[in-house]
Design a protein around this motif. Structure first.
Motif, PDB file in Angstrom:
ATOM      1  N   ILE A  98     -51.568  42.755  -2.284  1.00 30.33           N
ATOM      2  CA  ILE A  98     -52.562  43.454  -1.454  1.00 30.33           C
ATOM      3  C   ILE A  98     -52.683  42.776  -0.090  1.00 30.33           C
ATOM      4  O   ILE A  98     -52.966  43.406   0.927  1.00 30.33           O
ATOM      5  N   GLU A  99     -52.382  41.477  -0.072  1.00 32.58           N
ATOM      6  CA  GLU A  99     -52.374  40.741   1.201  1.00 32.58           C
ATOM      7  C   GLU A  99     -51.361  41.352   2.162  1.00 32.58           C
ATOM      8  O   GLU A  99     -51.618  41.473   3.363  1.00 32.58           O
ATOM      9  N   SER A 143     -57.797  32.570  -1.991  1.00 40.79           N
ATOM     10  CA  SER A 143     -57.073  33.147  -3.124  1.00 40.79           C
ATOM     11  C   SER A 143     -56.251  34.353  -2.685  1.00 40.79           C
ATOM     12  O   SER A 143     -56.614  35.052  -1.751  1.00 40.79           O
ATOM     13  N   LEU A 144     -55.150  34.585  -3.414  1.00 41.94           N
ATOM     14  CA  LEU A 144     -54.272  35.688  -3.032  1.00 41.94           C
ATOM     15  C   LEU A 144     -54.719  37.021  -3.623  1.00 41.94           C
ATOM     16  O   LEU A 144     -54.327  38.069  -3.159  1.00 41.94           O
ATOM     17  N   GLU A 187     -57.226  40.145  -5.098  1.00 41.34           N
ATOM     18  CA  GLU A 187     -58.094  41.068  -4.385  1.00 41.34           C
ATOM     19  C   GLU A 187     -59.474  40.488  -4.064  1.00 41.34           C
ATOM     20  O   GLU A 187     -60.009  40.706  -2.978  1.00 41.34           O
ATOM     21  N   VAL A 202     -59.164  38.244  -1.190  1.00 40.24           N
ATOM     22  CA  VAL A 202     -58.876  39.008   0.028  1.00 40.24           C
ATOM     23  C   VAL A 202     -60.147  39.679   0.545  1.00 40.24           C
ATOM     24  O   VAL A 202     -60.426  39.678   1.742  1.00 40.24           O
ATOM     25  N   LYS A 203     -60.947  40.211  -0.393  1.00 42.18           N
ATOM     26  CA  LYS A 203     -62.205  40.860   0.006  1.00 42.18           C
ATOM     27  C   LYS A 203     -63.132  39.857   0.702  1.00 42.18           C
ATOM     28  O   LYS A 203     -63.720  40.145   1.730  1.00 42.18           O
ATOM     29  N   LYS A 241     -62.235  37.123   2.131  1.00 46.91           N
ATOM     30  CA  LYS A 241     -61.651  36.698   3.406  1.00 46.91           C
ATOM     31  C   LYS A 241     -61.884  37.754   4.489  1.00 46.91           C
ATOM     32  O   LYS A 241     -62.234  37.415   5.621  1.00 46.91           O
TER      33      LYS A 241
END
Lengths: 394, 376
Positions: free
Chosen positions: A212-213, B33-34, B36, B39-40, B42
């Motif tokens: 997703i990144e 962290s990679l 979801e 990511v949220k 971040k």
């Protein structure tokens, strides 16, 4: 005397009959960018003016608009009388610190009897007389005083700010940009936008092989292009099944070639549906195995739509330089795998044979897979808008 | 309760606290962290940073989060010193800084750096001529706070920048803007490095900011993993960051309107206290209205503070960080030891009400009468 932002068109002014089309579009584009600012815009065939109280903020925004050759902070004097203008100019000059200057005059109002050269000379003499310790320097002046005599008013400006050039976005129609997470494709998109093409973008993801990144990175890149394109529609194609089928069934040296052919096919279909007249991508001759001339030819043969490759003849370093300028470089180099970097064969074919490509493709039910991928594809509208999910947190 | 110690710290705003709680609950992922959740978190953090950057017209990558103003000052000043010590070891500061700046400077002095203290005039303003004469080719840093925490004297940073950069364009300028941000308008472009903290602007405690112009390089004083935050590595406290961003937005809205309101409250107190013979108002034309410093001639400030406290009125002696000593700032401005030895700081906010000010004034009067009688 009003302080305004003055815009010069450059290349646009070579248009004859349809210049109004370009100018209206430019005005619309500027209005769009300034929608949150209090600003009014008016224009004639030679100049556009933005009236606003927030000159600095508006100026920063206008610098990113295509179709503008030069921007000046200008003062409008509602008179064409030399006597009036000289006094107003003197007021402006007294706020500046400088030792050398030069006056340059333009006279679009030919009713004024003196020539431009005479007007410059007279004004220069007046300044020398009224401000002590100044010198004229025609080659390298500290302050260049530009005076433009127009029909009913006069413009004075000093500094010239270079605009981005190009054509107003949207004046040349739409194109579909094949956007990966790399350095090249955002730059290619930027260059197409610069020539007046409004772009949409297409991105191929392969979850869970890609993260997703990686997708967020592409969204971020699209958002950065949206700055020039106003907003951008990003078409996300789930490519997992196609890619896995290719990997399982096709000789590995042809993986990339076949994969690219599939991407081209899908892109051409999406482009057709979205009224995009061209495909745009970041291919650069010779950069990787799929970008040799034979490869390009073998890949390109699957579509009829013109494929524009703005970077075809650019060196990598030149591309990087533009990427840095448009602020996509730092995002592009974030280390997330995209679907072009997974499933990479050790020795991809450099000179793929078209006949073989066609043969190999028969090994997978690609038409069906493509149909399915397009049917399920996701469209994300990206602007510089804030994310709704947490807007109220901020 | 009448809280008149807003320059020591502020109560967390309701909306800010709400943001903090919701971020903790809904965005608890580690931004490094990679997956979801990371990511949220971040993305939210990046949006928060973007908002702060836009408010101060700087780039997102010029914002570093720290534990607070003291951390920011350390990272900035030590970072400049370590980075530039081969070029020079001379640092200039003022006599009106926060104690943390002196602590850092004292340490640097102990390892061989030379610290100069620029003079100020009787209004508290930095002496420009003195500043000019102090700058040398080996001056690597000038650190001067935007607003003095004890007296509220505000320094003209733009002017200071012009003087410093004219004398030595390589000299870096740092400003502790802790008492300025959210009270008056500030311009980060006046300096190369700027410090401020959340808890002075109705944000949470434990989060601060260091602004670093991208042309400046600092040697980190902290080392860890992750490349996002080079100067303060580790897991970023996303809920604190998001709450800070909200606090910054709220504190910088309507700043002039609030300032005018606070000015009125300030004048009301000044009017009332001027009539006491034993009270000196430490106010110059450069003080901001949010901070009102007074000296008590015959009464110990600490006694007065506790007497007010009995009436649930809270003020400071000196600043919270340096209580107990003589007020160095008042001494620097008035050069009067008596005046500096017994000072009270009343600090106001847009949350302060006229009733609160009235209660302070009447309570002050009765305490003053009681205590001044004792000492005569």
């Amino acid at each position: 005397m009003e302080k305004v932002i003055l815009i010069k068109y450059g290349e646009l002014s070579t248009k004859k009959d349809n210049i109004n089309f370009f100018l209206t579009k430019l005005k619309d584009n500027i209005s769009y960018v300034l929608k949150d600012d209090e600003a009014t815009i008016d224009y004639d065939l030679g100049r556009m003016f933005i009236h606003t109280r927030n000159i600095d903020r508006v100026l920063d925004k206008v610098k990113n608009i295509f179709g503008i050759h030069e921007i000046n902070i200008s003062y409008i004097i509602d008179s064409i009388e030399f006597e009036v203008i000289k006094e107003e100019l003197l007021k402006l000059l007294k706020e500046k610190e400088f030792k050398t200057f030069k006056v340059e005059t333009k006279r679009s109002n030919k009713k004024i009897n003196s020539t431009s050269v005479e007007l410059s000379k007279n004004m220069g003499a007046f300044i020398l007389k009224n401000i002590p310790n100044l010198k004229v320097d025609v080659n390298n002046p500290e302050v260049l005083i530009n005076i433009e005599y127009r029909l009913n008013n006069t413009l004075i400006y000093f500094e010239k700010i270079k605009g981005l050039g190009g054509y107003p976005v949207g004046t040349l129609g739409k194109g579909l940009l094949m956007l990966s997470g790399g350095i090249d494709s955002p730059v290619a998109g930027y260059m197409a936008i610069k020539r007046g093409v409004k772009i949409e973008a297409i991105y191929f993801e392969s979850p869970p092989h890609t993260s997703i990144e990686a997708k967020n990175k592409v969204k971020e890149l699209a958002r950065k292009l949206a700055k020039y394109n106003h907003e951008i529609n990003l078409h996300v194609i789930n490519f997992t099944e196609i890619q896995e089928e290719i990997y399982k069934n096709i000789p590995h040296e042809y993986l990339i070639t076949i994969m690219r052919r599939m991407m081209y096919r899908i892109s051409a279909i999406i482009a057709g549906r979205r009224n995009c007249k061209i495909l745009i991508n970041g291919e650069s001759i010779g950069q990787v195995a799929s970008q040799t001339l034979t490869s390009m030819s073998a890949i390109n043969e699957v579509v009829k739509i013109p494929v524009i490759r703005p970077l075809a003849c650019f060196d990598k370093l030149d591309i990087i330089e533009i990427a840095k300028k448009i602020d996509t470089y730092e995002t592009s180099i974030l280390p997330y795998e995209d679907c072009c970097t997974i499933f990479v064969p050790k020795h991809p074919v450099i000179n793929p044979d078209k006949e073989r490509c066609r043969e190999y493709e028969k090994l997978i039910p690609y038409e069906e897979l493509i149909y399915k991928a397009i049917k399920e594809h996701e469209i994300i509208k990206l602007g510089e808008l804030k994310n709704k999910e947490y807007e109220d947190l901020l | 309760m009448v809280y008149l110690d807003y320059s020591a710290t502020t109560p967390v705003g309701y909306e800010v606290l709400d943001t903090y709680n919701r971020t903790n609950k809904d965005f608890f992922g580690n931004p490094n962290s990679l997956h979801e959740l990371g990511v949220k978190a971040k993305n939210l953090m990046n949006s928060a940073t973007k908002q702060i950057a836009e408010i101060f017209s700087v780039n997102e990558n010029e914002i570093t989060y720290t534990n607070g103003a003291t951390s920011s000052n350390n990272i900035a000043i030590l970072g400049v010193a370590l980075q530039n010590h081969k070029r020079g070891q001379h640092i200039i500061t003022s006599k009106l800084e926060h104690p943390s700046v002196y602590a850092i400077c004292n340490y640097l002095e102990s390892i061989g750096f030379e610290i100069s203290y620029v003079k100020n005039d009787s209004e508290g303003l930095i002496d420009f001529e003195d500043l000019k004469s102090l700058i040398r080719p080996d001056t690597i840093l000038v650190t001067i706070c935007a607003v003095n925490s004890e007296t509220g004297v505000r320094q003209p940073l733009k002017m200071i920048r012009q003087i410093v950069k004219k004398e030595n364009p390589n000299t870096i300028i740092h400003s502790d803007m802790t008492q300025a941000v959210g009270k008056v308008s500030v311009n980060f472009h006046d300096v190369d490095l700027a410090t401020f903290t959340g808890h002075k602007i109705y944000g949470p405690k434990g989060i601060g900011v260091l602004y670093k112009n991208s042309n400046i390089t600092l040697t980190p004083i902290l080392y860890g993993s992750g490349s996002v935050n080079m100067l303060n590595p580790g897991t970023p406290p996303v809920p604190l960051i998001v709450a800070l961003s909200k606090a910054v937005r709220l504190a910088t809205t309507d700043i002039e309107k609030r300032e005018r309101f606070i000015e009125r409250l300030n004048l009301k107190i000044v009017d009332a206290l001027s009539k006491y013979e034993g009270v000196m108002i430490n106010k110059t034309k450069y003080t901001i209205p949010h901070i009102l410093n007074i000296s008590l001639r015959n009464i110990k400030a600490e006694t007065f503070l506790h007497a007010l406290e009995e009436n649930e009125i809270y003020v400071s002696t000196n600043t919270a960080c340096s209580s107990g000593n003589m007020s160095q700032s008042v001494l620097a401005i008035y050069n009067d030891k008596v005046r500096a030895s017994s000072t009270l700081r009343i600090s106001l906010s847009h949350l302060t009400t006229t009733e609160e000010v009235n209660k302070f004034i009447t309570t002050f009067d009765s305490i003053y009468k009681k205590l001044s009688g004792l000492h005569e």
